[in-house]
Design an enzyme around this catalytic site. Sequence first.
Site, mmCIF file in Angstrom:
data_model
loop_
_atom_site.group_PDB
_atom_site.id
_atom_site.type_symbol
_atom_site.label_atom_id
_atom_site.label_comp_id
_atom_site.label_asym_id
_atom_site.label_seq_id
_atom_site.Cartn_x
_atom_site.Cartn_y
_atom_site.Cartn_z
ATOM 1 C CG ASN A 1 -1.726 1.207 1.425
ATOM 2 O OD1 ASN A 1 -1.797 2.053 0.529
ATOM 3 N ND2 ASN A 1 -2.369 1.334 2.580
ATOM 4 C CD1 TRP A 2 3.568 0.959 -2.732
ATOM 5 C CD2 TRP A 2 3.475 1.911 -4.750
ATOM 6 N NE1 TRP A 2 4.245 0.148 -3.606
ATOM 7 C CE2 TRP A 2 4.209 0.699 -4.855
ATOM 8 C CE3 TRP A 2 3.294 2.672 -5.914
ATOM 9 C CZ2 TRP A 2 4.740 0.245 -6.075
ATOM 10 C CZ3 TRP A 2 3.822 2.226 -7.117
ATOM 11 C CH2 TRP A 2 4.534 1.022 -7.196
ATOM 12 C CE LYS A 3 -0.276 3.217 4.708
ATOM 13 N NZ LYS A 3 -0.175 3.313 6.153
ATOM 14 C CG HIS B 1 -5.892 1.676 5.138
ATOM 15 N ND1 HIS B 1 -5.490 2.662 6.008
ATOM 16 C CD2 HIS B 1 -4.837 0.826 5.010
ATOM 17 C CE1 HIS B 1 -4.241 2.415 6.388
ATOM 18 N NE2 HIS B 1 -3.823 1.306 5.795
ATOM 19 C CD GLU C 1 -3.037 5.390 6.768
ATOM 20 O OE1 GLU C 1 -3.026 5.438 5.525
ATOM 21 O OE2 GLU C 1 -2.091 4.914 7.438
ATOM 22 C CD GLU D 1 -3.522 -2.726 7.309
ATOM 23 O OE1 GLU D 1 -2.400 -2.918 6.853
ATOM 24 O OE2 GLU D 1 -4.203 -1.723 7.051
ATOM 25 N N GLY E 1 2.326 2.231 10.774
ATOM 26 C CA GLY E 1 3.246 3.356 10.614
ATOM 27 C C GLY E 1 3.951 3.754 11.898
ATOM 28 C CB SER F 1 5.147 -1.723 12.049
ATOM 29 O OG SER F 1 4.728 -0.384 12.209
ATOM 30 N N GLY G 1 2.777 -1.187 4.341
ATOM 31 C CA GLY G 1 2.802 0.248 4.033
ATOM 32 C C GLY G 1 4.236 0.701 3.806
ATOM 33 N N GLY G 2 4.841 1.280 4.846
ATOM 34 C CA GLY G 2 6.181 1.871 4.743
ATOM 35 C C GLY G 2 7.202 0.987 4.027
HETATM 36 P P1 PGA Z 1 2.706 0.196 7.719
HETATM 37 O O1 PGA Z 1 1.250 0.396 7.069
HETATM 38 O O2 PGA Z 1 3.273 -1.057 7.142
HETATM 39 O O3 PGA Z 1 3.492 1.431 7.301
HETATM 40 O O4 PGA Z 1 2.523 0.120 9.192
HETATM 41 C C1 PGA Z 1 0.398 -0.686 6.832
HETATM 42 C C2 PGA Z 1 -0.885 -0.202 6.225
HETATM 43 O O5 PGA Z 1 -1.322 0.898 6.533
HETATM 44 O O6 PGA Z 1 -1.500 -0.915 5.411
#
Ligand code: PGA
Length: 255
Positions: A9-11, A97, A99, A169, A175, A214, A235-236
């Site tokens: 997930n490149w956000k 998600h 967010e 998640e 993050g 993470s 994500g990251g």
């Molecule tokens: P993260 O994000 O790996 O940076 O914690 C995961 C996500 O939001 O899908």
Amino acid sequence: MRTPMVAGNWKMNGTLESVNSLMRDISLGAKNYPGVDILVFPAFVHLSYVKSVISKKSDEVGLGAQNISSEPGGAFTGEVSGLMLSDLGCKYVLIGHSERRLIMGESDLDVAGKFAAAQHSGLTPILCVGETLEQRQSGEALDVIEAQLFTVIKAVGIESFNNAVVAYEPVWAIGTGETAQPDQAQEIHAALRNMVASQSAKIAEQLRLLYGGSCNASNADDLFKMSDIDGGLIGGASLKASDFISIVKAAKKLI
Ligand code: PGA
């Protein structure tokens, strides 16, 4: 056996230049790990471009979007429909998600509407569920997750989960660099599978459950060893090709 899946997930990150080199490197690395479903989720504006880089390099990486409108089309300024996404070559879409739930205010019902819209357009939804730190500390984690899951099951029916993926998640791990311990994650994954099994044992057995929060090159191995963790939503660590591919390598060991 459930095919392992690793989804990046490149956000809201990247430029044409950076996504080009990221995608090129991921495509090259992906060739070494056949049998793992490897997906990337760029921002809407980069989908077409990333699709063109994927098709030049390999077919090993699938494309998904980070969001979808629950509406099929029309006067909804700024929204993107499922038809538009499948037309561009997307096969998957992230739904709910944290967010989007917490920053954009999407409710469980909004999420259910988007899940249905995804399937109407032939996309596979990856439904994200998870509790906040406060909810975990007050012992509500499973209730929250159950409500998130069952709002969707009630709206679309359990049969819809024949073509879906669920990602656990925990919000406190996203993050933050703080990962759920493998047994902590496994406990929730097992509970999720049981919740689905209460509606259909067959669907529960074949449903892929991803862990996200993470997840990185050094903890993926231990997380993926857990019996109900079928891969990761990253994500990251998905923004660096070598890290992402190390996570894919950990998933390959599940085969
Ligand atoms: P993260 O994000 O790996 O940076 O914690 C995961 C996500 O939001 O899908």
